[in-house]
Enzyme design. Sequence first.
Site, PDB file in Angstrom:
ATOM      1  N   HIS A   1       0.860  -1.192   0.000  1.00 30.58           N
ATOM      2  CA  HIS A   1       0.000   0.000   0.000  1.00 30.58           C
ATOM      3  C   HIS A   1       0.892   1.236   0.000  1.00 30.58           C
ATOM      4  CE1 HIS A   1      -3.394   2.532   0.586  1.00 30.58           C
ATOM      5  NE2 HIS A   1      -3.786   2.181   1.779  1.00 30.58           N
TER       6      HIS A   1
ATOM      7  N   HIS B   1      -2.293  -1.908  -9.777  1.00 26.81           N
ATOM      8  CA  HIS B   1      -3.277  -1.252  -8.903  1.00 26.81           C
ATOM      9  C   HIS B   1      -4.572  -2.041  -8.949  1.00 26.81           C
ATOM     10  CE1 HIS B   1      -5.721   1.902  -7.070  1.00 26.81           C
ATOM     11  NE2 HIS B   1      -4.576   2.410  -6.661  1.00 26.81           N
TER      12      HIS B   1
ATOM     13  N   ASP C   1       2.957   5.573  -6.483  1.00 25.59           N
ATOM     14  CA  ASP C   1       4.210   5.400  -5.722  1.00 25.59           C
ATOM     15  C   ASP C   1       5.442   5.280  -6.592  1.00 25.59           C
ATOM     16  OD1 ASP C   1       2.124   3.585  -3.617  1.00 25.59           O
ATOM     17  OD2 ASP C   1       3.219   5.377  -3.002  1.00 25.59           O
TER      18      ASP C   1
HETATM   19  C1  SDX Z   1      -1.340   2.294  -3.331  1.00 24.74           C
HETATM   20  O1  SDX Z   1      -6.102   1.091  -3.384  1.00 24.74           O
HETATM   21  C2  SDX Z   1      -5.573   2.229  -3.555  1.00 24.74           C
HETATM   22  O2  SDX Z   1      -6.192   3.158  -4.021  1.00 24.74           O
HETATM   23  C3  SDX Z   1      -4.140   2.339  -3.098  1.00 24.74           C
HETATM   24  C4  SDX Z   1      -3.437   3.649  -3.434  1.00 24.74           C
HETATM   25  C5  SDX Z   1      -4.031   4.817  -2.696  1.00 24.74           C
HETATM   26  O3  SDX Z   1      -3.928   5.951  -3.200  1.00 24.74           O
HETATM   27  O4  SDX Z   1      -4.535   4.589  -1.567  1.00 24.74           O
HETATM   28  O5  SDX Z   1      -3.524   3.910  -4.830  1.00 24.74           O
HETATM   29  C6  SDX Z   1      -1.980   3.601  -3.030  1.00 24.74           C
HETATM   30  O6  SDX Z   1      -1.348   1.427  -2.493  1.00 24.74           O
HETATM   31  C7  SDX Z   1      -0.784   2.046  -4.702  1.00 24.74           C
HETATM   32  C8  SDX Z   1      -0.229   0.598  -4.857  1.00 24.74           C
HETATM   33  C9  SDX Z   1       1.187   0.583  -4.294  1.00 24.74           C
HETATM   34  N1  SDX Z   1       1.677  -0.827  -4.229  1.00 24.74           N
HETATM   35  C10 SDX Z   1       2.629  -1.261  -5.049  1.00 24.74           C
HETATM   36  O7  SDX Z   1       3.105  -0.588  -5.971  1.00 24.74           O
HETATM   37  C11 SDX Z   1       3.102  -2.681  -4.734  1.00 24.74           C
HETATM   38  C12 SDX Z   1       3.188  -3.474  -6.036  1.00 24.74           C
HETATM   39  N2  SDX Z   1       1.812  -3.660  -6.542  1.00 24.74           N
HETATM   40  C13 SDX Z   1       1.167  -4.907  -6.237  1.00 24.74           C
HETATM   41  O8  SDX Z   1       1.502  -5.561  -5.071  1.00 24.74           O
HETATM   42  C14 SDX Z   1      -0.286  -4.955  -6.667  1.00 24.74           C
HETATM   43  O9  SDX Z   1      -0.355  -4.461  -7.939  1.00 24.74           O
HETATM   44  C15 SDX Z   1      -1.347  -4.272  -5.810  1.00 24.74           C
HETATM   45  C16 SDX Z   1      -1.272  -4.715  -4.398  1.00 24.74           C
HETATM   46  C17 SDX Z   1      -1.196  -2.783  -5.881  1.00 24.74           C
HETATM   47  C18 SDX Z   1      -2.709  -4.640  -6.399  1.00 24.74           C
HETATM   48  O10 SDX Z   1      -2.865  -5.981  -6.187  1.00 24.74           O
HETATM   49  P1  SDX Z   1      -4.152  -6.777  -6.736  1.00 24.74           P
HETATM   50  O11 SDX Z   1      -5.169  -5.875  -7.317  1.00 24.74           O
HETATM   51  O12 SDX Z   1      -4.584  -7.702  -5.645  1.00 24.74           O
HETATM   52  O13 SDX Z   1      -3.564  -7.518  -7.973  1.00 24.74           O
HETATM   53  P2  SDX Z   1      -3.226  -9.030  -7.949  1.00 24.74           P
HETATM   54  O14 SDX Z   1      -2.338  -9.271  -6.792  1.00 24.74           O
HETATM   55  O15 SDX Z   1      -4.501  -9.782  -8.053  1.00 24.74           O
HETATM   56  O16 SDX Z   1      -2.345  -9.192  -9.295  1.00 24.74           O
HETATM   57  C19 SDX Z   1      -2.961  -9.539 -10.510  1.00 24.74           C
HETATM   58  C20 SDX Z   1      -1.821 -10.143 -11.317  1.00 24.74           C
HETATM   59  C21 SDX Z   1      -1.069 -11.242 -10.566  1.00 24.74           C
HETATM   60  O17 SDX Z   1      -0.491 -12.081 -11.544  1.00 24.74           O
HETATM   61  P3  SDX Z   1      -1.256 -13.489 -11.906  1.00 24.74           P
HETATM   62  O18 SDX Z   1      -1.500 -14.184 -10.579  1.00 24.74           O
HETATM   63  O19 SDX Z   1      -2.540 -13.061 -12.591  1.00 24.74           O
HETATM   64  O20 SDX Z   1      -0.281 -14.206 -12.806  1.00 24.74           O
HETATM   65  O21 SDX Z   1      -0.830  -9.142 -11.594  1.00 24.74           O
HETATM   66  C22 SDX Z   1       0.394  -9.515 -10.947  1.00 24.74           C
HETATM   67  C23 SDX Z   1       0.057 -10.532  -9.888  1.00 24.74           C
HETATM   68  O22 SDX Z   1       1.169 -11.385  -9.634  1.00 24.74           O
HETATM   69  N3  SDX Z   1       0.923  -8.298 -10.351  1.00 24.74           N
HETATM   70  C24 SDX Z   1       2.194  -7.923 -10.454  1.00 24.74           C
HETATM   71  C25 SDX Z   1       2.254  -6.686  -9.794  1.00 24.74           C
HETATM   72  N4  SDX Z   1       1.046  -6.358  -9.319  1.00 24.74           N
HETATM   73  C26 SDX Z   1       0.223  -7.371  -9.661  1.00 24.74           C
HETATM   74  N5  SDX Z   1       3.262  -8.511 -11.020  1.00 24.74           N
HETATM   75  C27 SDX Z   1       4.427  -7.832 -10.936  1.00 24.74           C
HETATM   76  N6  SDX Z   1       4.573  -6.623 -10.330  1.00 24.74           N
HETATM   77  C28 SDX Z   1       3.498  -6.034  -9.759  1.00 24.74           C
HETATM   78  N7  SDX Z   1       3.648  -4.847  -9.157  1.00 24.74           N
END
Ligand code: SDX
Length: 429
Positions: free
Chosen positions: A268, A307, A363
Amino acid sequence: MTTDSFTIIDNRTGKQYELPLEHGNIRARELRQIKVDPEEFGTMSYDPGYDNTASCKSRITFIDGEKGILRYRGYPIEQLAEQSNFLEVAYLIIFGELPSKQQLEEWSYQIMHHTFLHENMTGLFHAYRYDAHPMGMLISALAFMSTLHKEASRVEDAAVRLKQIYRILGKLPTVAAFCYRHRIGRPFNYPNADMGYTENFLYMLDYMHQTHYEVNPVLAKALDVLFILHADHEQNASTSVMRSIGSAYADPYSAMAGAAAALFGPRHGGANEAVIRMLAEIENEKRVPEYIERVKKGEFRLMGFGHRVYKNYDPRARIIKQVAYDVFNVTGTNPLIDIAVKLEEVALSDDYFVSRKLYPNVDFYSGIIYQAMRFPPDMFTVLFTLGRAPGWLAQWVEMLTDSEQRIARPRQIYLGYDERDYVTLEQRG
Ligand code: SDX
């Protein structure tokens, strides 16, 4: 039968149910009538991570994830970043309308005259180790504030709520600055109400009793824009926590401490700190393709990418990227930006990211600016907290004044043991 409804046939019983639609959605509670045996609990929806569950009705922020749209109370984030300032946006988010000149003056006066901390609280910071993480300090400082303002638990009193809002928005920059000054072993600079909100914050961080000291206006403006971009974001994890703790009628300081704890997580708000560590580990642009391949193998996630809602470019990331170059004109460029731009270029041309709709989020670039402004990485989520504070408070007020809201208490699908008898120690294997 009305057209604004769903008709569901339960194939187990052949029974037909009509579920009314409200704003194009169904109330999950309507599912409970679908049963096989009249004695059973009824049907629930199962939604880990609340990926497809609306927990509330809100009028604060609107996001269109497919189109990369973000609006606060209907105003596009691009216009607010360009033409407004953080305290005005905080007013808009909390009260729902842009303030008149007089309202803005009163609002700014109240916040800037609630910036001092109780001296007992100043002593709190000296209790931490020199290397305590600033978010750990901030979270406990918020809980400490709860012990100072006992009337804050009267959450149904609008005047009491407003007083806590002044205090929280006024004192958080002072808390953040004292965390930073404690970390670098420097004396605290007390707040200066004659300065602007972000100007005063930078002053408290940086002033070293020079005879002629001025906050750089470009950096103060850049930070103000960054706070605007972080101000609210629908029902993200930390906001959901703010609402959930608030629904139990806990005071707003305790709720904010919980929300900040959620924001601290690297998935997050902690991602901005993780991005910098990731870029530093990549070290140079030449190593980007190798790093991307490791991400695609699932070794780790590309921090600052992806996201839950945005399946397009996060509009905040686009604006932050522009702000970065304004800051670099003052601070000198941050070489990590070249690695970040290369990383974005390679990722957005790779099907692994494109097929999963993984784009840079807020971020991805914010940490690069903070680092160029000489903030240490473990201060980045503290800065996110300062920006998000008005959003948490607005959502808290909206929850408390929504007659449909009750204490947050989700259900579960129980898959554990059926009833079984206790086994004494002697009888166990
Ligand atoms: C913030 O919600 C908000 O609004 C949050 C925020 C705010 O203003 O409050 O916008 C702030 O938290 C932004 C996000 C910051 N976090 C990161 O940058 C950490 C990296 N991102 C991920 O961990 C992820 O993208 C999330 C947590 C942000 C979202 O996760 P989801 O929606 O649960 O997505 P998912 O885990 O279901 O992923 C879907 C697929 C998966 O692959 P498959 O299982 O389909 O093969 O996408 C892949 C994931 O492995 N994936 C990524 C990835 N994010 C998702 N693969 C590589 N790198 C990534 N960053």
